[in-house]
Write a protein that holds these residues in place. Structure first.
Motif, PDB file in Angstrom:
ATOM      1  N   SER A 208      45.204 -10.150   2.012  1.00  0.00           N
ATOM      2  CA  SER A 208      45.317 -11.007   0.828  1.00  0.00           C
ATOM      3  C   SER A 208      44.307 -10.506  -0.193  1.00  0.00           C
ATOM      4  N   TYR A 209      44.497 -10.874  -1.452  1.00  0.00           N
ATOM      5  CA  TYR A 209      43.541 -10.460  -2.477  1.00  0.00           C
ATOM      6  C   TYR A 209      43.299 -11.595  -3.449  1.00  0.00           C
ATOM      7  N   SER A 210      42.157 -11.495  -4.152  1.00  0.00           N
ATOM      8  CA  SER A 210      41.811 -12.464  -5.186  1.00  0.00           C
ATOM      9  C   SER A 210      40.890 -11.764  -6.180  1.00  0.00           C
ATOM     10  N   GLY A 211      40.700 -12.390  -7.314  1.00  0.00           N
ATOM     11  CA  GLY A 211      39.810 -11.839  -8.321  1.00  0.00           C
ATOM     12  C   GLY A 211      40.487 -11.740  -9.667  1.00  0.00           C
ATOM     13  N   THR A 212      39.888 -10.958 -10.531  1.00  0.00           N
ATOM     14  CA  THR A 212      40.410 -10.760 -11.877  1.00  0.00           C
ATOM     15  C   THR A 212      40.524  -9.263 -12.135  1.00  0.00           C
ATOM     16  N   THR A 213      41.235  -8.905 -13.191  1.00  0.00           N
ATOM     17  CA  THR A 213      41.476  -7.504 -13.510  1.00  0.00           C
ATOM     18  C   THR A 213      40.177  -6.703 -13.479  1.00  0.00           C
ATOM     19  N   GLY A 214      40.202  -5.612 -12.744  1.00  0.00           N
ATOM     20  CA  GLY A 214      39.042  -4.756 -12.621  1.00  0.00           C
ATOM     21  C   GLY A 214      38.032  -5.221 -11.587  1.00  0.00           C
ATOM     22  N   ASN A 215      38.238  -6.392 -11.014  1.00  0.00           N
ATOM     23  CA  ASN A 215      37.284  -6.921 -10.035  1.00  0.00           C
ATOM     24  C   ASN A 215      38.014  -7.633  -8.892  1.00  0.00           C
ATOM     25  N   TYR A 216      39.046  -6.986  -8.349  1.00  0.00           N
ATOM     26  CA  TYR A 216      39.784  -7.589  -7.253  1.00  0.00           C
ATOM     27  C   TYR A 216      39.104  -7.290  -5.923  1.00  0.00           C
TER      28      TYR A 216
ATOM     29  N   GLY B 144      63.374   0.759  -4.155  1.00  0.00           N
ATOM     30  CA  GLY B 144      62.221   1.306  -3.477  1.00  0.00           C
ATOM     31  C   GLY B 144      61.572   2.467  -4.210  1.00  0.00           C
ATOM     32  N   THR B 145      62.240   3.079  -5.179  1.00  0.00           N
ATOM     33  CA  THR B 145      61.662   4.210  -5.883  1.00  0.00           C
ATOM     34  C   THR B 145      61.335   3.870  -7.324  1.00  0.00           C
ATOM     35  N   THR B 146      61.527   2.662  -7.748  1.00  0.00           N
ATOM     36  CA  THR B 146      61.281   2.270  -9.121  1.00  0.00           C
ATOM     37  C   THR B 146      59.803   1.962  -9.323  1.00  0.00           C
ATOM     38  N   GLN B 147      59.208   2.543 -10.347  1.00  0.00           N
ATOM     39  CA  GLN B 147      57.809   2.297 -10.667  1.00  0.00           C
ATOM     40  C   GLN B 147      57.671   0.870 -11.192  1.00  0.00           C
ATOM     41  N   ILE B 148      56.686   0.145 -10.696  1.00  0.00           N
ATOM     42  CA  ILE B 148      56.423  -1.215 -11.147  1.00  0.00           C
ATOM     43  C   ILE B 148      55.323  -1.160 -12.194  1.00  0.00           C
ATOM     44  N   ALA B 149      55.448  -1.970 -13.255  1.00  0.00           N
ATOM     45  CA  ALA B 149      54.461  -1.979 -14.327  1.00  0.00           C
ATOM     46  C   ALA B 149      53.061  -2.193 -13.761  1.00  0.00           C
ATOM     47  N   GLY B 150      52.133  -1.369 -14.168  1.00  0.00           N
ATOM     48  CA  GLY B 150      50.750  -1.490 -13.713  1.00  0.00           C
ATOM     49  C   GLY B 150      50.433  -0.675 -12.479  1.00  0.00           C
ATOM     50  N   ALA B 151      51.455  -0.205 -11.767  1.00  0.00           N
ATOM     51  CA  ALA B 151      51.229   0.576 -10.550  1.00  0.00           C
ATOM     52  C   ALA B 151      50.944   2.022 -10.921  1.00  0.00           C
ATOM     53  N   LYS B 152      49.979   2.621 -10.249  1.00  0.00           N
ATOM     54  CA  LYS B 152      49.615   4.015 -10.508  1.00  0.00           C
ATOM     55  C   LYS B 152      50.411   4.982  -9.632  1.00  0.00           C
ATOM     56  N   THR B 153      51.182   4.447  -8.692  1.00  0.00           N
ATOM     57  CA  THR B 153      52.031   5.264  -7.830  1.00  0.00           C
ATOM     58  C   THR B 153      53.387   4.581  -7.709  1.00  0.00           C
ATOM     59  N   SER B 154      54.330   5.302  -7.180  1.00  0.00           N
ATOM     60  CA  SER B 154      55.602   4.667  -6.833  1.00  0.00           C
ATOM     61  C   SER B 154      55.347   3.769  -5.617  1.00  0.00           C
TER      62      SER B 154
ATOM     63  N   SER C 189      42.457  -1.301  -8.889  1.00  0.00           N
ATOM     64  CA  SER C 189      43.665  -1.878  -9.480  1.00  0.00           C
ATOM     65  C   SER C 189      44.752  -0.817  -9.602  1.00  0.00           C
ATOM     66  N   GLY C 190      46.001  -1.252  -9.472  1.00  0.00           N
ATOM     67  CA  GLY C 190      47.142  -0.371  -9.660  1.00  0.00           C
ATOM     68  C   GLY C 190      47.607   0.341  -8.402  1.00  0.00           C
ATOM     69  N   TYR C 191      46.986   0.042  -7.268  1.00  0.00           N
ATOM     70  CA  TYR C 191      47.363   0.694  -6.012  1.00  0.00           C
ATOM     71  C   TYR C 191      47.905  -0.318  -5.005  1.00  0.00           C
ATOM     72  N   TYR C 192      48.725   0.182  -4.094  1.00  0.00           N
ATOM     73  CA  TYR C 192      49.254  -0.611  -2.995  1.00  0.00           C
ATOM     74  C   TYR C 192      48.298  -0.500  -1.811  1.00  0.00           C
TER      75      TYR C 192
END
Length: 165
Positions: A67-75, A30-40, A134-137
């Protein structure tokens, strides 16, 4: 064979002792940073997802979804929520809200419009193509209510979170 069994037992005991000695945060996902995430990652939500106060006599259950869809920078995110009554009531409603995790708190970033149905036991509301970073929960917070006469029963529900790549 007895010697092999004793060796295996000794190795197992040493592993158990080593695991007990090591700090527990090494194993806490639960505290491990995931690649691409800007927060824990946000803390796990340990609450019932669809059950309201058992003493309610009109409001049965409710849930929000994301739910989400799209491409990098345009989700884009879609959120929706539904409320179920036990019986037809004078008024039943739901308001879905989109929340983003800052690394320490959930903040509201999109306020959905409410859905109200009269003389009904169900209502539903959705909002589509909400721009996100991008990069946020993100998750859905939904407010549910049922009114019958002078009695109002209400509560909040939260969806699981998703990381926008």
């Amino acid at each position: 064979m007895k010697k092999n069994t004793l060796t295996a037992v000794r190795i197992s005991l040493l592993l158990v002792i080593a695991l007990l000695i090591l700090p527990s945060h090494i194993f806490a996902n639960g505290t491990t940073q995931i690649a691409g995430a800007k927060t824990s990652p946000p803390p796990l939500l340990i609450t019932p997802f669809t059950i309201f106060d058992p003493s309610f006599i009109y409001l049965e259950k409710g849930q929000g979804y994301i739910s989400y869809s799209g491409t990098t920078g345009n989700y884009k995110v879609n959120i929706w929520a539904e409320t179920f009554g036990v019986i037809r009531v004078d008024e039943i409603g739901v308001v879905p809200t989109l929340q983003r995790w800052t690394g320490s708190a959930w903040i509201d970033v999109f306020y959905g419009s409410n859905a109200i149905d009269y003389d009904s036991a169900y209502t539903y509301q959705s909002h589509n193509n909400i721009s996100v970073l991008s990069g946020y929960y993100y998750r859905t917070k939904s407010y549910h209510w049922a009114k019958e006469g002078t009695t109002t029963e209400s509560g909040y529900r939260y969806s699981s979170s998703v990381l926008i790549p």
